[in-house]
Design a protein around this motif. Structure first.
Motif, PDB file in Angstrom:
ATOM      1  N   TYR A 170      -3.183   1.281   3.909  1.00 39.85           N
ATOM      2  CA  TYR A 170      -3.231   0.053   3.118  1.00 39.85           C
ATOM      3  C   TYR A 170      -1.837  -0.552   2.936  1.00 39.85           C
ATOM      4  N   SER A 171      -1.015  -0.359   3.927  1.00 41.72           N
ATOM      5  CA  SER A 171       0.347  -0.908   3.922  1.00 41.72           C
ATOM      6  C   SER A 171       0.340  -2.373   3.485  1.00 41.72           C
ATOM      7  N   ARG A 172       1.265  -2.715   2.561  1.00 41.36           N
ATOM      8  CA  ARG A 172       1.289  -4.093   2.032  1.00 41.36           C
ATOM      9  C   ARG A 172       2.733  -4.611   1.978  1.00 41.36           C
TER      10      ARG A 172
ATOM     11  N   GLN B 197       5.732  -0.053   4.989  1.00 38.98           N
ATOM     12  CA  GLN B 197       5.221   0.169   3.636  1.00 38.98           C
ATOM     13  C   GLN B 197       4.153   1.267   3.658  1.00 38.98           C
ATOM     14  N   GLY B 198       4.140   2.117   2.627  1.00 35.86           N
ATOM     15  CA  GLY B 198       3.331   3.324   2.652  1.00 35.86           C
ATOM     16  C   GLY B 198       2.211   3.410   1.632  1.00 35.86           C
ATOM     17  N   ARG B 199       1.458   2.333   1.424  1.00 34.10           N
ATOM     18  CA  ARG B 199       0.338   2.372   0.472  1.00 34.10           C
ATOM     19  C   ARG B 199      -0.861   3.045   1.137  1.00 34.10           C
TER      20      ARG B 199
ATOM     21  N   LYS C  70      -0.462   0.205  -6.568  1.00 34.24           N
ATOM     22  CA  LYS C  70       0.369  -0.946  -6.915  1.00 34.24           C
ATOM     23  C   LYS C  70       1.446  -1.214  -5.859  1.00 34.24           C
ATOM     24  N   GLY C  71       1.643  -0.302  -4.936  1.00 38.48           N
ATOM     25  CA  GLY C  71       2.758  -0.384  -4.003  1.00 38.48           C
ATOM     26  C   GLY C  71       2.772  -1.638  -3.146  1.00 38.48           C
ATOM     27  N   ALA C  72       3.985  -2.183  -2.930  1.00 38.01           N
ATOM     28  CA  ALA C  72       4.193  -3.326  -2.039  1.00 38.01           C
ATOM     29  C   ALA C  72       5.688  -3.504  -1.827  1.00 38.01           C
TER      30      ALA C  72
ATOM     31  N   TYR D  55      -2.123  -5.245   4.557  1.00 38.24           N
ATOM     32  CA  TYR D  55      -2.046  -6.581   3.957  1.00 38.24           C
ATOM     33  C   TYR D  55      -0.639  -7.108   4.229  1.00 38.24           C
ATOM     34  N   TYR D  56      -0.533  -7.996   5.212  1.00 39.23           N
ATOM     35  CA  TYR D  56       0.755  -8.577   5.573  1.00 39.23           C
ATOM     36  C   TYR D  56       0.684 -10.086   5.415  1.00 39.23           C
TER      37      TYR D  56
END
Length: 561
Positions: free
Chosen positions: A470-472, A428-430, A436-438, A502-503
């Protein structure tokens, strides 16, 4: 109660007053959120210097905020100040886009030259997202606040994603063009990021004041008055029989349709299309590259089964192409839907990044589709996306991107990689903490193909790794097979992103679902039922407003598994 009503009115007025700042600088992320200085806000805006200081004190990038308002010597009107901030942000991104042409003349590296072409395209889209956010706020309706705030979060997150996509194009390039472009983008990024932070602050207030009476009325409205589902043309994809369907265009390899290629059919869709334009794609292997242009909206692909109707290409990163441009099918228009289609990239693991499907359009829906490839199969690039009963295959990072994407009842199948390679399902590429990405997998199956399972020793396979800071990624109510190692999650490089990602895993099952031996990063979260529920499509995507109306199978909340 009177105080709450007063604050709610103030919030609505504040949103309208700060319309332009969403693009330029998100000055007041916590302006009305109950902090000690909140009551002093009105009194503090008395002179130009005090007004600017007040606007900038809550931003993540204070120096950039002051710079955007440096010419505000003749006004103390907050509304005019935020307009100046908006103008500064647009100009900064525009300068970077304009310089893509100038820098190209200096670029001797072919990859850098291609990256600059990509920058010109994606920065134009970034600016477009900023402009449509401003337009949304110009027509702000307090009674539809939840819907409007969600749109703004998505589009501003998208604007940031496109700026980052420009930077990503310079990976492994030589020369000065990449570094010069990155420098040109810094201020525009900061101003857009600040704007998104402010909108997130407004969004938090919806929960603080529990404005459910207002927000629930949204269920009878739709987020885009031009969308086809807003006019009662619903349930189009439910139980559709291709034999009785009356499409706008028919594509057939055997000549039984009006078109032999999908590209030809797409070219007949009117620009700024507001009607559902249904393209029936009959059984066959379509060896072509298909792109749905920006603003060519509401296209619907219907095939005759994901193993029967297949669109295939074989371009990979090793062909000298940026990852963004390797896609067999690229969706840039909003409101795209696909049912019973297969998307494929046969480049193989030797060509490294090779995208089968890139989705860069808002409110995209895929039902009973297949995305097959190896590394970087599905690029869930930006905006809102919903996948139901789809199958995605690959090796490394084969579901990646910074979209707000939910996968329900889907199957992720890890393929056998090259020797000495490990596999990651997600990347994931936040990049911005307010984005808002997740990537959210709900009620899915995470498994591997028989050739993988039979390999001795079996290659290592992970749920994901942090592509950006901030990958989620949230995996819940899913079956996780034995190929996933007990660590669960893999580092990207060293300690990058381990504290800020955030995993979360919730109520999963299967031999790979035991979390007892998971990595102990700060970014690994133990989430509650309440928190898991916040990532369901009804809440996270407001899917009742746009997914439910299509008739695609859809669970707004937690699934029964």
């Amino acid at each position: 109660m009177n105080d709450v009503k007063k604050k709610f009115t103030l919030i609505g007025l504040g949103v309208v007053l700060l319309a332009a700042t969403v693009i330029g600088a998100g000055f007041l992320i916590k302006m009305y959120s109950g902090h000690a200085h909140d009551a002093e806000q009105d009194d503090s805006i008395a002179t130009t210097s005090k007004a600017v200081d007040s606007l900038c004190q809550h931003t993540d990038y204070k120096q950039s905020c002051h710079k955007s308002l440096a010419n505000a010597s003749d006004t103390d009107d907050p509304k005019e100040l935020v307009k100046m901030a908006f103008d500064s942000a647009i100009k900064e991104v525009q300068i970077a886009m304009d310089n893509s042409t100038t820098l190209k003349e200096l670029a001797k590296d072919p990859r850098a030259s291609k990256a600059l072409d990509q920058c010109k395209e994606v920065l134009n889209t970034s600016i477009d997202d900023l402009k449509r956010s401003l337009q949304k706020l110009d027509n702000f309706d307090v009674a539809r606040m939840e819907e409007y705030v969600n749109d703004l979060k998505i589009w501003l997150s998208g604007s940031l994603t496109y700026q980052e996509t420009c930077r990503e194009g310079f990976k492994n390039t030589t020369g000065e063009a990449g570094e010069k472009m990155k420098k040109l983008l810094r201020l525009g990024w900061k101003l857009t990021s600040n704007g998104l932070a402010m909108i997130n602050g407004i969004g938090e207030l919806l929960g603080e004041f529990q404005l459910t009476g207002v927000s629930r009325r949204l269920l009878d409205k739709f987020p885009n008055d031009d969308a086809w589902w807003a006019r009662g043309e619903r349930r189009l994809l439910l139980d559709v029989d291709p034999k009785t369907l009356k499409p706008n265009a028919v594509v057939a390899k055997d000549g039984s349709g009006k078109f032999k290629t999908i590209k030809e059919a797409v070219q007949t869709v009117p620009k700024k299309n507001v009607q559902p334009f249904v393209i029936l794609i009959k059984q066959g292997i379509y060896k072509e590259y298909v792109e749905i242009p920006r603003r060519v909206n509401n296209i619907i692909f219907i095939g005759e089964g994901p193993t029967k109707t297949r669109i295939t290409g074989n371009i990979g990163y090793n062909d000298g192409i940026t990852t963004y441009k390797t896609a067999t099918v690229a969706v840039n228009g909003d409101g795209f839907m696909a049912k019973d289609i297969g998307f494929e990239n046969t480049a193989g693991p030797q060509k490294h990044q090779a995208v089968a499907l890139r989705v860069s359009g808002d409110m995209a829906i895929f039902h009973n589709c297949a995305m097959d490839g190896y590394q970087d199969t599905l690029y869930a690039h930006a905006y809102r996306q919903f996948y139901r009963q789809c199958t995605i295959t690959g090796t490394i990072d084969f579901v990646f991107g910074d979209a707000a994407a939910i996968f329900q009842d889907c199957k992720m199948i890890v393929r056998k990689p090259l020797d000495n390679q490990a596999c990651m399902v997600t990347a994931q590429g936040r990049k911005d903490r307010n984005s808002k990405g997740a990537l959210i997998l709900e009620g899915c199956t995470i498994t591997a193909e028989p050739a993988y399972m039979a390999t001795q020793p079996m290659p290592k396979s992970y749920l994901g790794r942090p592509w950006k800071e901030y990958s989620r990624t949230i995996i819940m109510q899913s079956f996780i097979d034995r190929h996933i190692v007990p660590d669960g999650w893999s580092p990207w490089l060293g300690t990058f992103g381990l504290d800020t990602c955030y995993y979360g895993e919730f109520n999963n099952r299967g031999p790979g679902a035991n979390t007892a031996q998971r990595v102990k990063w700060k970014g690994i979260k133990k989430i509650s039922l309440q928190e898991a529920t916040s990532y369901t499509p009804g809440k996270f995507l407001l899917g009742d407003l746009w997914v439910k109306a299509t008739g695609v199978p859809y669970n707004p909340g937690m699934m029964n598994v």
